[in-house]
Design an enzyme around this catalytic site. Structure first.
Site, PDB file in Angstrom:
ATOM      1  N   GLU A  82     -15.355  -3.871  -2.701  1.00 21.62           N
ATOM      2  CA  GLU A  82     -16.277  -5.047  -3.393  1.00 21.62           C
ATOM      3  C   GLU A  82     -17.557  -4.901  -2.473  1.00 21.62           C
ATOM      4  O   GLU A  82     -18.759  -4.877  -3.229  1.00 21.62           O
ATOM      5  CB  GLU A  82     -15.633  -6.325  -3.474  1.00 21.62           C
ATOM      6  CG  GLU A  82     -16.333  -7.434  -4.020  1.00 21.62           C
ATOM      7  CD  GLU A  82     -15.696  -8.699  -4.281  1.00 21.62           C
ATOM      8  OE1 GLU A  82     -14.407  -8.600  -3.869  1.00 21.62           O
ATOM      9  OE2 GLU A  82     -16.309  -9.911  -4.710  1.00 21.62           O
ATOM     10  N   ASP A  92      -7.206   1.939  -8.389  1.00 22.93           N
ATOM     11  CA  ASP A  92      -7.439   3.448  -8.750  1.00 22.93           C
ATOM     12  C   ASP A  92      -7.795   3.245 -10.483  1.00 22.93           C
ATOM     13  O   ASP A  92      -6.974   2.867 -11.061  1.00 22.93           O
ATOM     14  CB  ASP A  92      -6.586   4.098  -8.471  1.00 22.93           C
ATOM     15  CG  ASP A  92      -6.589   4.336  -6.830  1.00 22.93           C
ATOM     16  OD1 ASP A  92      -7.478   3.884  -6.327  1.00 22.93           O
ATOM     17  OD2 ASP A  92      -5.613   4.691  -6.404  1.00 22.93           O
ATOM     18  N   THR A 105     -13.554  -7.758  -0.962  1.00 19.27           N
ATOM     19  CA  THR A 105     -12.721  -6.727  -0.275  1.00 19.27           C
ATOM     20  C   THR A 105     -13.750  -5.480   0.074  1.00 19.27           C
ATOM     21  O   THR A 105     -14.932  -5.649  -0.089  1.00 19.27           O
ATOM     22  CB  THR A 105     -11.987  -6.041  -1.443  1.00 19.27           C
ATOM     23  OG1 THR A 105     -12.699  -5.112  -2.271  1.00 19.27           O
ATOM     24  CG2 THR A 105     -11.251  -7.065  -2.512  1.00 19.27           C
ATOM     25  N   GLU A 106     -13.139  -4.632   0.735  1.00 15.45           N
ATOM     26  CA  GLU A 106     -14.025  -3.682   1.260  1.00 15.45           C
ATOM     27  C   GLU A 106     -14.707  -2.743   0.225  1.00 15.45           C
ATOM     28  O   GLU A 106     -16.098  -2.660   0.348  1.00 15.45           O
ATOM     29  CB  GLU A 106     -12.999  -2.750   2.168  1.00 15.45           C
ATOM     30  CG  GLU A 106     -13.500  -1.722   2.997  1.00 15.45           C
ATOM     31  CD  GLU A 106     -12.560  -0.854   3.908  1.00 15.45           C
ATOM     32  OE1 GLU A 106     -11.595  -0.677   3.263  1.00 15.45           O
ATOM     33  OE2 GLU A 106     -12.996  -0.579   4.887  1.00 15.45           O
ATOM     34  N   GLU A 134       0.949  -1.204   0.054  1.00 19.55           N
ATOM     35  CA  GLU A 134       0.012   0.079   0.031  1.00 19.55           C
ATOM     36  C   GLU A 134       0.978   1.048   0.133  1.00 19.55           C
ATOM     37  O   GLU A 134       1.821   1.254   0.606  1.00 19.55           O
ATOM     38  CB  GLU A 134      -0.961   0.096   1.156  1.00 19.55           C
ATOM     39  CG  GLU A 134      -1.761   1.292   1.442  1.00 19.55           C
ATOM     40  CD  GLU A 134      -2.523   1.904   0.389  1.00 19.55           C
ATOM     41  OE1 GLU A 134      -3.352   0.992  -0.380  1.00 19.55           O
ATOM     42  OE2 GLU A 134      -2.281   2.938  -0.019  1.00 19.55           O
TER      43      GLU A 134
END
Ligand SMILES: C[S@@+](CC[C@H](N)C(=O)[O-])C[C@H]1O[C@@H](n2cnc3c(N)ncnc32)[C@H](O)[C@@H]1O
Length: 219
Positions: free
Chosen positions: A202, A124, A199-200, A68
């Site tokens: 998703e 992104d 995922t968050e 990240e």
């Protein structure tokens, strides 16, 4: 995802034993970090770490590294892991690590064939054409993945952004990769959705009714 700057983030990450600080020195030596020969999977643009921590808990026979770019975001992932381990009665996950870095540098961090799988989740979109090279599924990034991925390794990409997905299907082919599987509606595809870890992003976008696209690519 960009959280406001969190002044304590740098200090917390520096002190945390799951956050790698000397990643370039570990190129070709990741098995020493984990103390085993288990395959290494990386998630690029991990965000707050929901997917990676769940994968690590489900698959103790694999090693996971979350990458990240922003320390303020990585802080949230580290806090999530700490909470998960607390909920497990202090049983730690030995198979997970984090790196705060720009993914453009991954070939300086992993040796040839050192990575078994790469996850790109809700990357992104960089919608402007002049920013296309920044997209994590652009041909330049596929060339970087080629340098670190094992011969039978795969890239898995999920997004709700259909323009980005179309671009990614084209770029994979342009980069000389093969799209092994793809769907424009992951949650409506029982085969591809089997074992799917959300995922968050998703969860957020599928709750709004957006179909989730997924592709798997190899060489
Ligand atoms: C839209 S969020 C998705 C987060 C998470 N993967 C999910 O699906 O919930 C994309 C994340 O990728 C990170 N990111 C974007 N480009 C990156 C790069 N070149 N290197 C490392 N991280 C990157 C961003 O900081 C952000 O946290």
């Amino acid at each position: 995802m960009r959280l406001r700057n969190i002044p304590r983030a740098e200090g917390v990450l520096e002190a945390h034993d799951k956050v790698i600080k000397n990643e370039k020195e570990l190129k070709g030596r990741w098995r020493e970090v984990f103390g085993n020969d288990n395959p290494v999977y990386i998630e690029i643009g991990m965000g707050k770490g929901q997917f990676l921590t769940e994968m690590a808990a489900r698959h103790p026979e694999r090693n996971y590294i979350g990458i990240e770019r922003y320390s303020s975001v990585l802080l949230r992932a580290v806090e999530r892991l700490d909470k998960l381990e607390e909920d497990r009665g202090g049983r730690t996950l030995g198979n997970i690590r984090f790196i705060c870095m720009d993914a453009a540098q991954i070939a300086e961090v992993f040796g040839k064939g050192e990575v078994q799988g790469i996850y790109l989740n809700f990357s992104d979109p960089w919608p402007k054409k002049r920013h296309a090279r920044r997209r994590l599924t652009s041909r330049g990034f596929f060339a970087r993945y080629d340098q670190v991925l094992a011969p039978d390794g795969q890239v898995e990409f999920k997004t709700d952004n259909r323009d980005l997905f179309r671009f990614s299907l084209e770029e994979a082919e342009e980069a000389g990769w093969r799209v092994l599987m793809s769907t424009w509606d992951l949650h409506g595809d029982p085969d591809m959705n089997r074992g799917n870890v959300m995922t968050e992003y998703e969860e957020k976008f599928s709750a709004k009714g957006n179909p989730i696209c997924k592709l798997t690519a190899g060489r």
